[in-house]
Design a protein around this motif. Structure first.
Motif, PDB file in Angstrom:
ATOM      1  N   ASN A  59       6.172  22.593 -54.452  1.00 14.73           N
ATOM      2  CA  ASN A  59       6.798  21.710 -55.439  1.00 14.73           C
ATOM      3  C   ASN A  59       8.284  21.486 -55.183  1.00 14.73           C
ATOM      4  O   ASN A  59       8.898  20.609 -55.785  1.00 14.73           O
ATOM      5  N   ALA A  60       8.878  22.323 -54.319  1.00 13.52           N
ATOM      6  CA  ALA A  60      10.309  22.191 -54.053  1.00 13.52           C
ATOM      7  C   ALA A  60      10.554  21.437 -52.757  1.00 13.52           C
ATOM      8  O   ALA A  60       9.622  21.091 -52.027  1.00 13.52           O
ATOM      9  N   HIS A  61      11.818  21.149 -52.464  1.00 15.47           N
ATOM     10  CA  HIS A  61      12.219  20.538 -51.195  1.00 15.47           C
ATOM     11  C   HIS A  61      11.514  19.205 -50.935  1.00 15.47           C
ATOM     12  O   HIS A  61      11.151  18.880 -49.818  1.00 15.47           O
ATOM     13  N   ASP A  62      11.244  18.436 -52.001  1.00 18.93           N
ATOM     14  CA  ASP A  62      10.721  17.078 -51.913  1.00 18.93           C
ATOM     15  C   ASP A  62       9.243  16.976 -51.546  1.00 18.93           C
ATOM     16  O   ASP A  62       8.717  15.886 -51.402  1.00 18.93           O
ATOM     17  N   GLY A  63       8.549  18.094 -51.373  1.00 19.94           N
ATOM     18  CA  GLY A  63       7.101  18.094 -51.217  1.00 19.94           C
ATOM     19  C   GLY A  63       6.545  17.060 -50.270  1.00 19.94           C
ATOM     20  O   GLY A  63       6.924  17.009 -49.097  1.00 19.94           O
ATOM     21  N   PRO A  64       5.625  16.197 -50.746  1.00 22.52           N
ATOM     22  CA  PRO A  64       4.962  15.220 -49.880  1.00 22.52           C
ATOM     23  C   PRO A  64       5.916  14.267 -49.159  1.00 22.52           C
ATOM     24  O   PRO A  64       5.569  13.723 -48.110  1.00 22.52           O
ATOM     25  N   GLY A  65       7.088  14.053 -49.715  1.00 21.22           N
ATOM     26  CA  GLY A  65       8.041  13.152 -49.078  1.00 21.22           C
ATOM     27  C   GLY A  65       8.870  13.783 -47.987  1.00 21.22           C
ATOM     28  O   GLY A  65       9.603  13.095 -47.278  1.00 21.22           O
ATOM     29  N   LEU A  66       8.747  15.099 -47.823  1.00 23.85           N
ATOM     30  CA  LEU A  66       9.576  15.817 -46.860  1.00 23.85           C
ATOM     31  C   LEU A  66       9.403  15.360 -45.410  1.00 23.85           C
ATOM     32  O   LEU A  66      10.389  15.286 -44.672  1.00 23.85           O
ATOM     33  N   PRO A  67       8.179  15.057 -44.942  1.00 22.58           N
ATOM     34  CA  PRO A  67       8.043  14.614 -43.545  1.00 22.58           C
ATOM     35  C   PRO A  67       8.929  13.424 -43.194  1.00 22.58           C
ATOM     36  O   PRO A  67       9.591  13.427 -42.153  1.00 22.58           O
ATOM     37  N   ALA A  68       8.966  12.418 -44.043  1.00 20.89           N
ATOM     38  CA  ALA A  68       9.808  11.256 -43.757  1.00 20.89           C
ATOM     39  C   ALA A  68      11.283  11.626 -43.788  1.00 20.89           C
ATOM     40  O   ALA A  68      12.091  11.106 -43.012  1.00 20.89           O
ATOM     41  N   ILE A  69      11.643  12.533 -44.690  1.00 25.88           N
ATOM     42  CA  ILE A  69      13.025  12.997 -44.784  1.00 25.88           C
ATOM     43  C   ILE A  69      13.454  13.672 -43.489  1.00 25.88           C
ATOM     44  O   ILE A  69      14.536  13.419 -42.952  1.00 25.88           O
ATOM     45  N   LEU A  70      12.605  14.554 -42.959  1.00 26.23           N
ATOM     46  CA  LEU A  70      12.946  15.285 -41.743  1.00 26.23           C
ATOM     47  C   LEU A  70      12.913  14.395 -40.513  1.00 26.23           C
ATOM     48  O   LEU A  70      13.686  14.596 -39.567  1.00 26.23           O
ATOM     49  N   LEU A  71      12.044  13.409 -40.514  1.00 27.54           N
ATOM     50  CA  LEU A  71      12.009  12.453 -39.406  1.00 27.54           C
ATOM     51  C   LEU A  71      13.323  11.679 -39.365  1.00 27.54           C
ATOM     52  O   LEU A  71      13.931  11.501 -38.305  1.00 27.54           O
ATOM     53  N   ARG A  72      13.781  11.266 -40.523  1.00 29.14           N
ATOM     54  CA  ARG A  72      15.053  10.552 -40.612  1.00 29.14           C
ATOM     55  C   ARG A  72      16.222  11.456 -40.211  1.00 29.14           C
ATOM     56  O   ARG A  72      17.157  11.033 -39.531  1.00 29.14           O
ATOM     57  N   LEU A  73      16.150  12.719 -40.626  1.00 33.29           N
ATOM     58  CA  LEU A  73      17.230  13.657 -40.342  1.00 33.29           C
ATOM     59  C   LEU A  73      17.398  13.862 -38.836  1.00 33.29           C
ATOM     60  O   LEU A  73      18.527  13.923 -38.322  1.00 33.29           O
ATOM     61  N   HIS A  74      16.295  13.965 -38.122  1.00 28.84           N
ATOM     62  CA  HIS A  74      16.345  14.129 -36.662  1.00 28.84           C
ATOM     63  C   HIS A  74      16.986  12.900 -36.019  1.00 28.84           C
ATOM     64  O   HIS A  74      17.818  13.017 -35.115  1.00 28.84           O
ATOM     65  N   PHE A  75      16.615  11.743 -36.476  1.00 25.13           N
ATOM     66  CA  PHE A  75      17.202  10.504 -35.958  1.00 25.13           C
ATOM     67  C   PHE A  75      18.705  10.457 -36.200  1.00 25.13           C
ATOM     68  O   PHE A  75      19.491  10.182 -35.295  1.00 25.13           O
ATOM     69  N   HIS A  76      19.111  10.752 -37.415  1.00 18.66           N
ATOM     70  CA  HIS A  76      20.531  10.677 -37.750  1.00 18.66           C
ATOM     71  C   HIS A  76      21.339  11.723 -36.996  1.00 18.66           C
ATOM     72  O   HIS A  76      22.528  11.535 -36.761  1.00 18.66           O
ATOM     73  N   ASP A  77      20.703  12.811 -36.631  1.00 19.58           N
ATOM     74  CA  ASP A  77      21.394  13.799 -35.804  1.00 19.58           C
ATOM     75  C   ASP A  77      21.576  13.274 -34.392  1.00 19.58           C
ATOM     76  O   ASP A  77      22.690  13.264 -33.855  1.00 19.58           O
ATOM     77  N   CYS A  78      20.500  12.818 -33.782  1.00 21.20           N
ATOM     78  CA  CYS A  78      20.553  12.410 -32.378  1.00 21.20           C
ATOM     79  C   CYS A  78      21.416  11.178 -32.142  1.00 21.20           C
ATOM     80  O   CYS A  78      22.016  11.028 -31.076  1.00 21.20           O
ATOM     81  N   PHE A  79      21.501  10.312 -33.116  1.00 21.30           N
ATOM     82  CA  PHE A  79      22.241   9.068 -32.929  1.00 21.30           C
ATOM     83  C   PHE A  79      23.738   9.296 -32.859  1.00 21.30           C
ATOM     84  O   PHE A  79      24.488   8.475 -32.359  1.00 21.30           O
ATOM     85  N   VAL A  80      24.190  10.408 -33.411  1.00 18.70           N
ATOM     86  CA  VAL A  80      25.623  10.712 -33.433  1.00 18.70           C
ATOM     87  C   VAL A  80      25.861  12.023 -32.682  1.00 18.70           C
ATOM     88  O   VAL A  80      25.349  13.059 -33.061  1.00 18.70           O
ATOM     89  N   ARG A  81      26.585  11.965 -31.583  1.00 18.99           N
ATOM     90  CA  ARG A  81      26.894  13.129 -30.753  1.00 18.99           C
ATOM     91  C   ARG A  81      25.699  13.695 -30.009  1.00 18.99           C
ATOM     92  O   ARG A  81      25.784  14.742 -29.384  1.00 18.99           O
ATOM     93  N   GLY A  82      24.565  13.034 -30.087  1.00 15.96           N
ATOM     94  CA  GLY A  82      23.378  13.564 -29.439  1.00 15.96           C
ATOM     95  C   GLY A  82      22.668  14.571 -30.326  1.00 15.96           C
ATOM     96  O   GLY A  82      23.096  14.875 -31.433  1.00 15.96           O
ATOM     97  N   CYS A  83      21.567  15.118 -29.823  1.00 20.49           N
ATOM     98  CA  CYS A  83      20.732  16.027 -30.622  1.00 20.49           C
ATOM     99  C   CYS A  83      21.313  17.438 -30.607  1.00 20.49           C
ATOM    100  O   CYS A  83      20.812  18.326 -29.898  1.00 20.49           O
ATOM    101  N   ASP A  84      22.354  17.656 -31.382  1.00 15.59           N
ATOM    102  CA  ASP A  84      23.048  18.950 -31.377  1.00 15.59           C
ATOM    103  C   ASP A  84      23.198  19.555 -32.767  1.00 15.59           C
ATOM    104  O   ASP A  84      23.977  20.480 -32.970  1.00 15.59           O
ATOM    105  N   ALA A  85      22.429  19.039 -33.734  1.00 17.08           N
ATOM    106  CA  ALA A  85      22.462  19.527 -35.111  1.00 17.08           C
ATOM    107  C   ALA A  85      23.815  19.349 -35.786  1.00 17.08           C
ATOM    108  O   ALA A  85      24.123  20.027 -36.771  1.00 17.08           O
TER     109      ALA A  85
END
Length: 334
Positions: A59-85
């Motif tokens: 029920n926490a951390h956005d539940g069913p919507g979390l996959p799309a959130i994490l997919l977006r997060l990976h993209f936003h990381d890699c687009f700036v400075r590369g994939c370095d978190a």
């Protein structure tokens, strides 16, 4: 995202960039099964998957919507400075504070995954690799195709808001013209076809209503509505996005199957029901229209998306002795 789903507003994901203010070629290539070596963390990928499953079903951390959130997060990381978190860092004027990242979520979920990995293998698995694994698993958990993720990324030391504002694509962009999508992706080493494939990530998740204002409220027409949008879709958009400027209310990027990773995104574009300007533009331009039609075939899209994700995950990675393995994804080790 608000509404327990992912706000995946910008064209998703990317690849190797040659930006002047960023680092160059990494010291060593990434490797599939990188953590399987006995002195590393053999169960790393399994831990990421099992922890993510628990978060999605909870029920926490956005539940069913979390996959799309994490997919977006990976993209936003890699687009700036590369994939370095770098997107995960909590520092003054970080990428998190940039306009394009105003509704970026998933940080708490990454913390949970990192905590489980630290229990099993302290100081071994990078935050950058966690993002790559979680993005892959997010696709698979929502019905998409799994794929092998080369790993061995290390975490960076800096996060700069101005870089996020400069390099992340704009939801109002067209295929060509000022600040166009083609050039934006080309700056990251991505082709026009890569752009169309990666945009397919908008088959899951949501976006803030204010991003559609230019289509249903301020379009240069008598009623402020883009006449190319079907009336039934305009009505749905206006019902949810009831007034201009709503930044906390969201609308499904795919009104048909918003929690399922499939090819419905492309089918929506064919009937002029892409939410964002940058979405519908892919079917308005002749050079990308043919690609949209191509990727309506699920097998073709799934295979291409998996390859594009691996390609994206190689953007200017830190490996070997570069960077560090953060103990806490939000802070550089002291």
């Amino acid at each position: 995202m608000v509404d327990m789903r992912a706000s995946f507003c910008y064209v998703t994901l990317v690849v190797v960039a040659l930006l002047s203010c960023h680092r160059g070629v990494s010291a060593a290539p990434l490797e599939v099964d990188f953590y399987k070596a006995p002195n590393r963390c053999p169960n790393a990928e399994a831990i990421v998957l099992q922890t993510l499953k628990g978060l999605v079903n909870g029920n926490a951390h956005d539940g069913p919507g979390l996959p799309a959130i994490l997919l977006r997060l990976h993209f936003h990381d890699c687009f700036v400075r590369g994939c370095d978190a770098s997107v995960l860092l909590d520092v003054p004027n970080s990428e998190k504070t940039a306009g394009p990242n105003a509704r970026l979520l998933g940080f708490d979920a990454v913390d949970v995954i990192k905590s489980e990995l630290e229990k099993a293998c302290p100081g071994v698995v990078s935050c950058a690799d966690i993002l790559a694994f979680a993005a892959r698993d997010s696709v698979a958990l929502t019905g998409g195709q799994g794929y092998s993720v080369p790993a061995g990324r290390r975490d960076g030391f800096e996060s700069v808001a101005s870089e996020a504002a400069q390099f992340l694509p704009d939801s109002q962009s067209k295929v060509t013209g000022p600040k166009n999508l083609v050039d934006n992706f080309a700056n990251q080493g991505l082709s026009k076809e890569d752009m169309v494939v990666l945009s397919g990530a908008h088959t899951i998740g949501e976006c803030a209503c204010h991003h559609v204002d230019s289509r249903i409220y301020t379009y240069p027409s008598k009623d402020g509505v883009d006449p190319n949008i079907p009336k039934d879709y305009v009505n749905k958009l206006k019902k949810k996005c009831s007034t201009p400027g709503l930044q906390k209310r969201t609308f499904d990027l795919d009104v048909a199957t918003d929690l399922k990773f499939d090819t419905q995104y492309y089918s929506n574009l064919v009937v002029k029901k892409g939410m964002l300007v940058s979405d519908q533009a892919l079917y308005e331009d002749a050079s990308t229209k043919v690609l949209v039609d191509k990727y309506r075939k699920q097998a073709v899209f799934f295979d291409a998306f998996a390859k594009a994700m691996v390609k994206m995950g190689n953007i200017r990675v830190l490996t070997g002795t570069e960077g560090q393995i953060r103990k806490n994804c939000r802070a550089v080790n002291k």
